[in-house]
Design a protein around this motif. Structure first.
Motif, short mmCIF file in Angstrom:
data_model
loop_
_atom_site.label_atom_id
_atom_site.label_comp_id
_atom_site.label_asym_id
_atom_site.label_seq_id
_atom_site.Cartn_x
_atom_site.Cartn_y
_atom_site.Cartn_z
N GLU A 8 0.83 -1.21 0.00
CA GLU A 8 0.00 0.00 0.00
C GLU A 8 0.87 1.26 0.00
O GLU A 8 0.50 2.28 -0.60
N GLU A 9 2.02 1.21 0.64
CA GLU A 9 2.92 2.36 0.65
C GLU A 9 3.59 2.52 -0.73
O GLU A 9 3.79 3.65 -1.19
N ALA A 16 1.24 6.60 -6.87
CA ALA A 16 0.16 7.59 -7.05
C ALA A 16 0.73 9.00 -7.11
O ALA A 16 0.13 9.88 -7.75
N GLU A 17 1.88 9.24 -6.49
CA GLU A 17 2.51 10.56 -6.53
C GLU A 17 2.93 10.94 -7.94
O GLU A 17 3.09 12.12 -8.25
N ARG A 70 2.18 1.65 -3.54
CA ARG A 70 1.11 2.21 -4.38
C ARG A 70 0.96 3.72 -4.14
O ARG A 70 0.67 4.47 -5.08
N SER A 71 1.16 4.17 -2.92
CA SER A 71 1.11 5.61 -2.63
C SER A 71 2.24 6.35 -3.35
O SER A 71 2.04 7.45 -3.88
N LEU A 72 3.43 5.75 -3.37
CA LEU A 72 4.54 6.35 -4.12
C LEU A 72 4.21 6.44 -5.61
O LEU A 72 4.48 7.45 -6.25
#
Length: 164
Positions: free
Chosen positions: A148-149, A155-156, A151-153
């Motif tokens: 999930e982390e 998404a940036e 995927r957050s990267l």
């Protein structure tokens, strides 16, 4: 299916393509990287067969996401190469982390990957390209066990880069 390859390498991708066709989430076709000397690279470019020339250093295991990667287009859309890496360094390793986090372990082939000699790009060291690249890579490395982390990267990045 996509084959993402550095312009200065060659490897047989046929088994990797078959592996992805057969359901592997993504594939690294090479087990070893063989960096040719300047003279060996010139000979190959002049028509000599790969594998006959001397190496600049002992062969080593290539990194996931580096050299050549074979993957379904949909996976690239979910985990593209991060365009925030500029110049040389760490984009391959970060991408390998992202692909593994999104899709799991790759199929790994046994083919040799040949790297043609060229003058090195400006960089901080043989390991690190730039301070910005080092910082961004360390964020991926820190997130590696937390999809999930990762995927957050991703998404940036703000959209799919490099996919037409």
């Amino acid at each position: 299916m996509l084959i993402v390859a550095d312009a200065d390498v060659w490897v047989d991708v046929s088994e990797a393509m078959t592996a992805v066709d057969d359901g592997a989430p993504w594939a690294v076709p090479h087990a070893s990287v063989r960096r040719l000397t300047e003279g060996a690279a010139r000979a190959v470019l002049a028509g000599a067969p790969l594998g006959d020339g001397p190496l600049a250093e002992p062969a080593y295991r290539g990194v996931e996401g580096g050299g050549v990667t074979v993957l379904p287009r949909i996976l690239y859309e979910q985990a593209p190469l991060d365009p925030r890496f500029a110049g040389w360094g760490q984009e391959d390793e970060a991408w390998g982390i992202a692909l593994r986090a999104v899709a799991g372990q790759p199929w790994r082939g046994a083919a040799p990957l040949y790297h043609l000699w060229h003058p090195p790009q400006d960089r901080l060291s043989r390991r690190w390209g730039s301070r910005d690249g080092m910082t961004l890579y360390r964020r991926y490395r820190h997130a590696a066990r937390r999809p999930e982390e990762v995927r957050s990267l991703l998404a940036e990045i703000g959209g799919i880069h490099g996919v037409a």
